[in-house]
Design an enzyme around this catalytic site. Structure first.
Site, PDB file in Angstrom:
ATOM      1  N   GLN A   1      47.583  53.293  30.479  1.00 14.02           N
ATOM      2  CA  GLN A   1      48.706  52.545  29.938  1.00 14.02           C
ATOM      3  C   GLN A   1      48.202  51.399  29.073  1.00 14.02           C
ATOM      4  OE1 GLN A   1      51.851  51.798  32.828  1.00 14.02           O
ATOM      5  NE2 GLN A   1      51.079  53.441  34.141  1.00 14.02           N
TER       6      GLN A   1
ATOM      7  N   LYS B   1      48.924  42.316  30.199  1.00 15.04           N
ATOM      8  CA  LYS B   1      49.666  43.512  30.594  1.00 15.04           C
ATOM      9  C   LYS B   1      51.150  43.204  30.485  1.00 15.04           C
ATOM     10  CE  LYS B   1      45.965  45.258  33.473  1.00 15.04           C
ATOM     11  NZ  LYS B   1      45.567  45.912  34.722  1.00 15.04           N
TER      12      LYS B   1
ATOM     13  N   GLU C   1      52.841  50.609  35.732  1.00 14.26           N
ATOM     14  CA  GLU C   1      52.141  49.470  36.303  1.00 14.26           C
ATOM     15  C   GLU C   1      52.954  48.213  36.015  1.00 14.26           C
ATOM     16  OE1 GLU C   1      48.412  49.982  34.330  1.00 14.26           O
ATOM     17  OE2 GLU C   1      47.593  51.180  35.957  1.00 14.26           O
TER      18      GLU C   1
ATOM     19  N   ALA D   1      42.294  36.365  33.739  1.00  9.31           N
ATOM     20  CA  ALA D   1      41.036  35.839  33.210  1.00  9.31           C
ATOM     21  C   ALA D   1      39.965  36.920  33.277  1.00  9.31           C
ATOM     22  CB  ALA D   1      40.604  34.608  34.006  1.00  9.31           C
ATOM     23  N   PHE D   2      39.185  37.028  32.211  1.00 10.57           N
ATOM     24  CA  PHE D   2      38.110  38.014  32.174  1.00 10.57           C
ATOM     25  C   PHE D   2      36.974  37.622  33.108  1.00 10.57           C
ATOM     26  CE2 PHE D   2      40.064  40.497  29.230  1.00 10.57           C
ATOM     27  CZ  PHE D   2      39.271  41.286  28.438  1.00 10.57           C
TER      28      PHE D   2
ATOM     29  N   ASP E   1      46.908  53.107  44.578  1.00 10.58           N
ATOM     30  CA  ASP E   1      46.086  53.510  43.433  1.00 10.58           C
ATOM     31  C   ASP E   1      44.714  52.843  43.443  1.00 10.58           C
ATOM     32  OD1 ASP E   1      45.632  54.870  41.010  1.00 10.58           O
ATOM     33  OD2 ASP E   1      46.161  53.087  39.856  1.00 10.58           O
TER      34      ASP E   1
ATOM     35  N   GLU F   1      34.631  47.700  42.351  1.00 12.15           N
ATOM     36  CA  GLU F   1      33.429  47.208  41.680  1.00 12.15           C
ATOM     37  C   GLU F   1      32.761  46.088  42.472  1.00 12.15           C
ATOM     38  OE1 GLU F   1      33.989  46.197  37.592  1.00 12.15           O
ATOM     39  OE2 GLU F   1      35.347  47.884  37.232  1.00 12.15           O
TER      40      GLU F   1
ATOM     41  N   ASP G   1      42.698  45.343  39.094  1.00 10.53           N
ATOM     42  CA  ASP G   1      43.759  46.302  38.783  1.00 10.53           C
ATOM     43  C   ASP G   1      44.722  46.496  39.947  1.00 10.53           C
ATOM     44  OD1 ASP G   1      42.718  46.531  36.319  1.00 10.53           O
ATOM     45  OD2 ASP G   1      42.030  48.581  36.503  1.00 10.53           O
TER      46      ASP G   1
END
Length: 559
Positions: A243, A259, A280, A364-365, A432, A437, A452
């Protein structure tokens, strides 16, 4: 003679064509610089309306991409300093966007527009009302379980060594609002002081083996404020995923994953929908961050809600031709776009504003993979992602015994961290979780990053018990997690109420509707009942693993 006239004609045609191209390049810029015309909507300088109030048929800014064809670079020029996910697994949709939460900490906040002023980054609550004396959230965070300190950190337990891994020159890269050009701002070693770093960089520097961020670090609230207030400088689609999601860069060189809203908060996932085909939800991403912090996991990167102007802050800023070409005006005179992705990227699934305002979550990344590598692991309790087939764990009641004999689950805290994630997902109703990670630098001692979370909070009327299978099969849980769950079940620290309070300060509040908040309390009771059944069957010491004090070496997950 005829040949000379023909050459002259060709030259004239060429000059006329060049002149037209130059005018076409300059006109959109001049129009944007001139400001909105008569009848233009106040929030959208590009949308002109006729006397009837409808959008004019031809809008100046829609004829060409911003800056004309000459403005498009050969390749994307975004400064990708971070990446939200590591290598994509085959068939993975873990980095896709999320569609459609309520309740905030009493510390420094980042406010709403309706009567609550935003504070400056790092401020101490200026412009915000005083926290209520009966704040359950602040009382919860004062509990001893939320006060324990992590052990002293060695260099190997810190993600970045500031003086060797990161070289950040504020003179070259920082905007004037957070760094000063004076030489006095530099440390004796020639490096800029940490206080001059932007909040997103402070967040990265603070990551260690035990946590993404510390419990009471005011930088997190300041970073949430940045996500809401920082001016967006560039926009592009993020590759991968099922998406649409966008990478937004700020003027302070921070980046965020946007998103957009696809469903309202009241829309429940239909009962016949497969988990992998659901939208989502942007509000699930926001609520997941708050829930993760209340559970004291602190493994979700900071997320905040923001109302974005699709014209000024996306369409006019993007250099992504593929994204720009998907913008259009709907029959209801709203600005819409749909981008490119595996699913739900078409005019039938377009994202439309009102008329050009759209809600979204901004996460935030994490640090760029070139600076801090992450490893992607397949979740042992991953679902089959098939309409008819069932996964092995769904048919084998002793499946956990096999998992406990397999690395990395046969030592350390990895299995217990997976149980934490299971509890987190069950409270949200998220089915889901196919991969997770960890930071490669910390090896098997790294915590699991909860990325996510957009497919949570889809059903408040149904509790998906299959999400709890890892807990029920393994009958293992951290003592700290178990005690916090018991605390959140008490009336004075009721989970639904502290969640509502925590979510209250988000710009898009209410984030969760009341039925979703009540579902949290109901699901918490189910979790405690599962642990109680395990204790009755196997004994407390076999089920509840002591982890208080972070004595990692004393924890044995494979008993």
């Amino acid at each position: 003679m005829l040949l000379r006239r023909f050459r002259l004609l060709i030259i004239m045609v060429f000059l006329i064509a060049c002149t037209m191209h130059i005018l076409m390049d300059l006109l959109p810029r001049l129009e944007r610089r001139a400001g909105p015309g008569v009848g233009a909507a106040p929030d959208c300088p590009c949308q002109q309306r006729d006397s009837s109030g409808l959008l004019a048929a031809a809008e100046p800014g829609w004829g060409k991409p911003p800056g004309g064809d000459a403005a498009w670079p050969n390749k994307h020029t975004l400064r990708i300093l971070q990446d939200f996910s590591s290598q994509q697994a085959p068939g993975s949709n873990r980095s896709g966007p999320r569609p459609p939460a309520r309740g905030a900490e009493s510390g420094p906040g980042w406010g709403r527009d309706n009567g609550k002023k935003l504070i400056a980054a790092g401020g101490e609550g200026a412009g915000l009302p005083a926290p209520p004396h009966s704040s359950k959230l602040s009382a919860l965070f004062k509990q001893p379980l939320y006060q324990s300190a992590i052990p002293p950190l060695s260099q190997g337990e810190i993600l970045f060594n500031i003086h060797s891994d990161i070289k950040f020159n504020p003179k070259l890269t920082a905007p004037r609002d957070w760094a000063n050009d004076e030489e006095d701002d530099l440390t004796p070693t020639g490096d800029p002081p940490i206080d001059s770093y932007p909040n997103w960089l402070k967040f990265h520097i603070g990551i260690n083996r035990y946590e993404l961020y510390s419990r009471h670090n005011p930088m997190i609230e300041a970073l949430l404020g940045d996500l809401v207030t920082q001016r967006i400088s560039s926009v592009a689609m993020k590759s991968g995923g099922t998406q649409l999601k966008l990478i937004m860069s700020f003027q302070n060189y921070g980046q965020t994953l946007f998103k957009p809203m696809k469903q309202t908060r009241e829309q429940e996932t239909p009962p016949d929908f497969f988990y992998f085909s659901d939208y989502e939800r942007h509000n699930s991403e926001i609520a997941a961050f708050h829930l993760d912090r209340i559970l004291d996991f602190r493994r979700v990167p900071p997320v905040a809600g923001r109302l974005v102007n699709m014209t000024r802050e996306i369409r006019d800023l993007t250099r992504d031709k593929k994204l720009w070409r998907t913008f259009f005006i709907s029959p209801a005179n709203n600005v819409c776009f749909y981008g490119e992705c595996s699913y739900y990227c078409s005019t039938e699934h377009a994202l439309c504003g009102k008329p050009d305002q759209i809600e979204g979550s901004l996460a935030a990344f994490l640090p760029d993979l070139t600076l801090a590598k992450r490893k992607t692991w397949r979740n042992p309790w991953r679902r089959s992602y098939h309409k008819r087939k069932r996964a092995e764990w769904e048919v084998d009641p002793d499946y956990c015994e096999e998992v406990k004999q397999t690395a990395p689950y046969n030592s350390g805290t990895r299995l217990l961290d997976l149980i934490d994630m299971t509890i987190f997902d069950f409270l949200m109703g998220n089915m889901d979780r196919h991969h997770y990670e960890t930071f490669e630098k910390f090896g098997n001692d790294s915590f699991i990053i909860h990325l996510d979370n957009g497919r949570g909070f889809g059903k408040h009327s149904h509790d998906e018990l299959s999400i709890l299978v890892p807990l029920n099969q393994c009958c293992r849980i951290k003592e700290s997690t178990y005690l916090r769950l018991q605390l959140l079940a008490k009336e004075e620290y009721k989970l639904s109420e502290v969640m509502a309070e925590s979510l209250l300060r988000d710009k898009l509040s209410p984030i969760l509707i009341e039925p979703h908040l009540k579902a949290l309390d109901r699901r918490l009771r189910i979790i405690l009942k599962s642990v109680s059944d395990c204790v009755e069957k196997e004994g407390y010491s076999s089920v509840v693993e002591s982890d208080l004090g972070y004595n990692i070496n004393s924890i044995a997950t494979n008993r």
